[in-house]
Design a protein around this motif. Sequence first.
Motif, PDB file in Angstrom:
ATOM      1  N   ARG A  80      -6.946  -7.730 -17.850  1.00 11.77           N
ATOM      2  CA  ARG A  80      -6.659  -7.478 -16.564  1.00 11.77           C
ATOM      3  C   ARG A  80      -5.860  -6.050 -16.620  1.00 11.77           C
ATOM      4  O   ARG A  80      -5.019  -5.566 -17.298  1.00 11.77           O
ATOM      5  N   GLN A  81      -6.211  -5.212 -15.719  1.00 13.05           N
ATOM      6  CA  GLN A  81      -6.005  -3.867 -15.550  1.00 13.05           C
ATOM      7  C   GLN A  81      -4.943  -3.739 -14.721  1.00 13.05           C
ATOM      8  O   GLN A  81      -4.591  -4.483 -13.976  1.00 13.05           O
ATOM      9  N   PRO A  82      -4.132  -2.742 -14.949  1.00 15.73           N
ATOM     10  CA  PRO A  82      -2.877  -2.288 -13.884  1.00 15.73           C
ATOM     11  C   PRO A  82      -3.279  -2.457 -12.337  1.00 15.73           C
ATOM     12  O   PRO A  82      -4.546  -2.090 -12.222  1.00 15.73           O
ATOM     13  N   ALA A  83      -2.515  -2.919 -11.624  1.00 16.12           N
ATOM     14  CA  ALA A  83      -2.818  -3.343 -10.188  1.00 16.12           C
ATOM     15  C   ALA A  83      -3.002  -1.915  -9.489  1.00 16.12           C
ATOM     16  O   ALA A  83      -2.415  -0.801  -9.969  1.00 16.12           O
ATOM     17  N   VAL A  84      -3.890  -1.731  -8.612  1.00 16.90           N
ATOM     18  CA  VAL A  84      -4.146  -0.506  -8.018  1.00 16.90           C
ATOM     19  C   VAL A  84      -3.417  -0.490  -6.744  1.00 16.90           C
ATOM     20  O   VAL A  84      -3.084  -1.340  -6.133  1.00 16.90           O
ATOM     21  N   PRO A  85      -2.567   0.661  -6.476  1.00 12.92           N
ATOM     22  CA  PRO A  85      -1.532   0.632  -5.613  1.00 12.92           C
ATOM     23  C   PRO A  85      -2.016   1.060  -4.006  1.00 12.92           C
ATOM     24  O   PRO A  85      -3.314   1.275  -4.032  1.00 12.92           O
ATOM     25  N   SER A  86      -1.425   0.656  -3.163  1.00 13.56           N
ATOM     26  CA  SER A  86      -1.723   0.861  -1.797  1.00 13.56           C
ATOM     27  C   SER A  86      -2.038   2.074  -1.316  1.00 13.56           C
ATOM     28  O   SER A  86      -1.156   3.245  -2.109  1.00 13.56           O
ATOM     29  N   PRO A  87      -2.676   2.566  -0.529  1.00 17.53           N
ATOM     30  CA  PRO A  87      -3.092   3.933  -0.292  1.00 17.53           C
ATOM     31  C   PRO A  87      -1.933   4.483   0.619  1.00 17.53           C
ATOM     32  O   PRO A  87      -1.274   3.763   1.320  1.00 17.53           O
ATOM     33  N   SER A  88      -1.541   5.741   0.346  1.00 19.21           N
ATOM     34  CA  SER A  88      -0.365   6.298   0.875  1.00 19.21           C
ATOM     35  C   SER A  88      -0.572   7.620   0.885  1.00 19.21           C
ATOM     36  O   SER A  88      -1.494   8.457  -0.120  1.00 19.21           O
ATOM     37  N   GLY A  89      -0.064   8.605   1.542  1.00 17.17           N
ATOM     38  CA  GLY A  89       0.107  10.073   1.363  1.00 17.17           C
ATOM     39  C   GLY A  89      -1.302  10.615   2.197  1.00 17.17           C
ATOM     40  O   GLY A  89      -1.752   9.852   2.914  1.00 17.17           O
ATOM     41  N   GLY A  90      -1.547  12.195   1.986  1.00 15.50           N
ATOM     42  CA  GLY A  90      -2.536  12.525   2.656  1.00 15.50           C
ATOM     43  C   GLY A  90      -2.131  13.265   4.097  1.00 15.50           C
ATOM     44  O   GLY A  90      -1.004  12.911   4.426  1.00 15.50           O
ATOM     45  N   THR A  91      -2.942  13.973   4.356  1.00 15.70           N
ATOM     46  CA  THR A  91      -2.783  14.744   5.714  1.00 15.70           C
ATOM     47  C   THR A  91      -3.161  14.005   6.983  1.00 15.70           C
ATOM     48  O   THR A  91      -2.670  13.902   8.025  1.00 15.70           O
ATOM     49  N   ILE A 141      -3.854  10.348   8.756  1.00 11.94           N
ATOM     50  CA  ILE A 141      -3.364   8.667   8.722  1.00 11.94           C
ATOM     51  C   ILE A 141      -4.641   8.289   9.252  1.00 11.94           C
ATOM     52  O   ILE A 141      -4.927   8.259  10.555  1.00 11.94           O
ATOM     53  N   ASP A 142      -5.379   7.423   8.390  1.00 12.93           N
ATOM     54  CA  ASP A 142      -6.323   6.461   9.170  1.00 12.93           C
ATOM     55  C   ASP A 142      -5.899   5.018   8.824  1.00 12.93           C
ATOM     56  O   ASP A 142      -6.045   4.213   7.922  1.00 12.93           O
ATOM     57  N   THR A 143      -5.114   4.497   9.894  1.00 15.80           N
ATOM     58  CA  THR A 143      -4.758   2.979   9.654  1.00 15.80           C
ATOM     59  C   THR A 143      -5.599   1.957   9.460  1.00 15.80           C
ATOM     60  O   THR A 143      -5.137   1.010   8.693  1.00 15.80           O
ATOM     61  N   GLU A 144      -6.793   2.250  10.030  1.00  9.68           N
ATOM     62  CA  GLU A 144      -7.747   1.044   9.807  1.00  9.68           C
ATOM     63  C   GLU A 144      -8.405   1.010   8.597  1.00  9.68           C
ATOM     64  O   GLU A 144      -8.330   0.088   7.746  1.00  9.68           O
ATOM     65  N   ALA A 145      -8.625   2.008   7.828  1.00  8.16           N
ATOM     66  CA  ALA A 145      -8.962   2.381   6.584  1.00  8.16           C
ATOM     67  C   ALA A 145      -7.864   1.846   5.537  1.00  8.16           C
ATOM     68  O   ALA A 145      -8.531   1.138   4.588  1.00  8.16           O
ATOM     69  N   ARG A 146      -6.663   2.197   5.531  1.00  6.87           N
ATOM     70  CA  ARG A 146      -5.443   1.818   4.820  1.00  6.87           C
ATOM     71  C   ARG A 146      -5.523   0.332   4.933  1.00  6.87           C
ATOM     72  O   ARG A 146      -5.304  -0.348   3.708  1.00  6.87           O
ATOM     73  N   ALA A 147      -5.483  -0.319   6.084  1.00  6.88           N
ATOM     74  CA  ALA A 147      -5.476  -1.787   6.169  1.00  6.88           C
ATOM     75  C   ALA A 147      -6.481  -2.413   5.408  1.00  6.88           C
ATOM     76  O   ALA A 147      -6.155  -3.265   4.752  1.00  6.88           O
ATOM     77  N   ALA A 148      -7.738  -1.956   5.495  1.00  7.77           N
ATOM     78  CA  ALA A 148      -9.020  -2.393   4.860  1.00  7.77           C
ATOM     79  C   ALA A 148      -8.861  -2.524   3.157  1.00  7.77           C
ATOM     80  O   ALA A 148      -9.005  -3.428   2.662  1.00  7.77           O
ATOM     81  N   VAL A 149      -8.199  -1.272   2.828  1.00  2.53           N
ATOM     82  CA  VAL A 149      -8.087  -1.147   1.406  1.00  2.53           C
ATOM     83  C   VAL A 149      -6.904  -2.242   1.010  1.00  2.53           C
ATOM     84  O   VAL A 149      -7.196  -2.915  -0.084  1.00  2.53           O
TER      85      VAL A 149
END
Length: 157
Positions: free
Chosen positions: A130-141, A143-151
């Motif tokens: 098992r590889q390390p967990a992928v972090p939740s998306p954050s940052g950037g200029t 903000i696309d809340t729907e994309a972040r929620a899906a990821v």
Amino acid sequence: MTERSARFALPLLQPGQAQKEVFHNEALNAVDLLLEAAVEGPPSAAPPATPEIGQCWIVAAGASGAWTGHEDRIAGWTAGGWRFLEPQPGTRVWDKAAGVWLYWNGSQWSDGSLPAAALVIAGRQVVGFRQPAVPSPSGGTTIDTEARAAVSSSLLH
């Protein structure tokens, strides 16, 4: 006194031994039950009423009847009656009813899982450590809340 093999306690022939065929046949019966071993189902505490020659079972805790005192062993029915074989660490048997491998780890039978470092198919590793967990998306200029929620919803937590 009969000498026995180191792993599965198969009877060994001795020089000058009488009735060598008895010991030889006993060893062949044990090998026949262990070679490409298959059991009729999950561990069972009671022997079946009408076993067929060559059928095997794993003796469960609380064994009764002819199986009393043979817990965790492989019980095989032969022309001469029950034979009980003590598994060694790494012994595998095919559970015909469930269609899975059972594995003796030295203290208990597995529930169908086999230990492995990786799964390799056609020379290519498809599953490994098992590889390390992928972090939740954050940052950037932007903000696309729907994309972040899906990821975020697709990440294993």
